[in-house]
Design a protein around this motif. Structure first.
Motif, PDB file in Angstrom:
ATOM      1  N   VAL A  46       0.728  -1.098  -0.194  1.00 20.16           N
ATOM      2  CA  VAL A  46      -0.098   0.055  -0.064  1.00 20.16           C
ATOM      3  C   VAL A  46       0.950   1.145   0.013  1.00 20.16           C
ATOM      4  O   VAL A  46       2.003   1.253   0.401  1.00 20.16           O
ATOM      5  CB  VAL A  46      -0.958  -0.061   1.099  1.00 20.16           C
ATOM      6  CG1 VAL A  46      -1.991  -1.237   1.075  1.00 20.16           C
ATOM      7  CG2 VAL A  46      -0.320   0.057   2.531  1.00 20.16           C
ATOM      8  N   LEU A  51      -3.930   4.406   0.052  1.00 18.89           N
ATOM      9  CA  LEU A  51      -4.721   4.674   1.385  1.00 18.89           C
ATOM     10  C   LEU A  51      -5.734   5.559   1.451  1.00 18.89           C
ATOM     11  O   LEU A  51      -7.097   5.443   1.759  1.00 18.89           O
ATOM     12  CB  LEU A  51      -3.845   4.640   2.715  1.00 18.89           C
ATOM     13  CG  LEU A  51      -3.155   3.333   2.924  1.00 18.89           C
ATOM     14  CD1 LEU A  51      -2.000   3.527   4.003  1.00 18.89           C
ATOM     15  CD2 LEU A  51      -4.056   2.167   3.228  1.00 18.89           C
ATOM     16  N   TRP A  86      -8.765  -3.177  -6.398  1.00 16.03           N
ATOM     17  CA  TRP A  86      -7.428  -2.883  -6.969  1.00 16.03           C
ATOM     18  C   TRP A  86      -7.844  -2.464  -8.422  1.00 16.03           C
ATOM     19  O   TRP A  86      -7.352  -1.360  -8.789  1.00 16.03           O
ATOM     20  CB  TRP A  86      -6.663  -3.908  -6.930  1.00 16.03           C
ATOM     21  CG  TRP A  86      -5.386  -3.479  -7.812  1.00 16.03           C
ATOM     22  CD1 TRP A  86      -4.254  -3.030  -7.023  1.00 16.03           C
ATOM     23  CD2 TRP A  86      -4.869  -3.697  -8.920  1.00 16.03           C
ATOM     24  NE1 TRP A  86      -3.172  -2.831  -7.815  1.00 16.03           N
ATOM     25  CE2 TRP A  86      -3.538  -3.435  -9.087  1.00 16.03           C
ATOM     26  CE3 TRP A  86      -5.377  -4.025 -10.075  1.00 16.03           C
ATOM     27  CZ2 TRP A  86      -2.830  -3.400 -10.186  1.00 16.03           C
ATOM     28  CZ3 TRP A  86      -4.694  -4.111 -11.335  1.00 16.03           C
ATOM     29  CH2 TRP A  86      -3.377  -3.519 -11.508  1.00 16.03           C
ATOM     30  N   PRO A  96      -1.826   0.322  -6.090  1.00 18.16           N
ATOM     31  CA  PRO A  96      -0.687   0.143  -5.391  1.00 18.16           C
ATOM     32  C   PRO A  96      -0.132  -0.925  -6.200  1.00 18.16           C
ATOM     33  O   PRO A  96      -0.659  -1.724  -7.010  1.00 18.16           O
ATOM     34  CB  PRO A  96      -1.237  -0.425  -4.199  1.00 18.16           C
ATOM     35  CG  PRO A  96      -2.310  -0.880  -4.217  1.00 18.16           C
ATOM     36  CD  PRO A  96      -2.996   0.140  -5.386  1.00 18.16           C
TER      37      PRO A  96
END
Length: 124
Positions: A46, A51, A86, A96
């Motif tokens: 991450v 985040l 994702w 990420p």
């Protein structure tokens, strides 16, 4: 959960993270099974950007939730992420990096291997 779970290369899946302990089954691996409706199959590292993206989408991964045994994530932590989240981050430019050896093959039903390889941490 099947006995042997495989990564996106068809090999036995590797550990994603033991600290923090991750995985739908909290084994450290991004294993999956019928009860994992969120498909937590992607091992990612991450970033602060991701985040913030996830928090803005209603999934705050940075705040500790001790009542659930969740320490909160920090940039650089590895975590088993939902494949659809994702893909959403990819489309928003906030995806990420991915550890392919620790990413479950079920991910390929949601995300194409070419996108995964472009964001891989573990390809030479």
């Amino acid at each position: 959960m099947p006995d042997e779970q495989l990564n996106v290369f068809g090999e036995p899946i590797k550990v994603c993270s033991l600290n923090p302990m991750t995985g739908f089954f909290r084994t450290g691996c991004c294993e999956t099974g019928p009860e994992d409706v969120g498909v937590h199959t992607m091992c990612v590292e991450v970033t602060a950007e991701f985040l913030a993206f996830s928090k803005a989408r209603g999934n705050d991964l940075s705040t500790a939730r001790p009542e659930f045994g969740f320490p909160g994530l920090h940039p650089g932590d590895r975590w088993c992420l939902c494949a659809a989240r994702w893909r959403e981050a990819l489309e928003a430019g906030a995806a990420p990096r991915v550890v392919l050896a620790a990413t479950h093959e079920a991910t390929l039903e949601i995300v194409c291997l070419a996108d995964l390889k472009r964001h891989a941490l573990d390809l030479a």
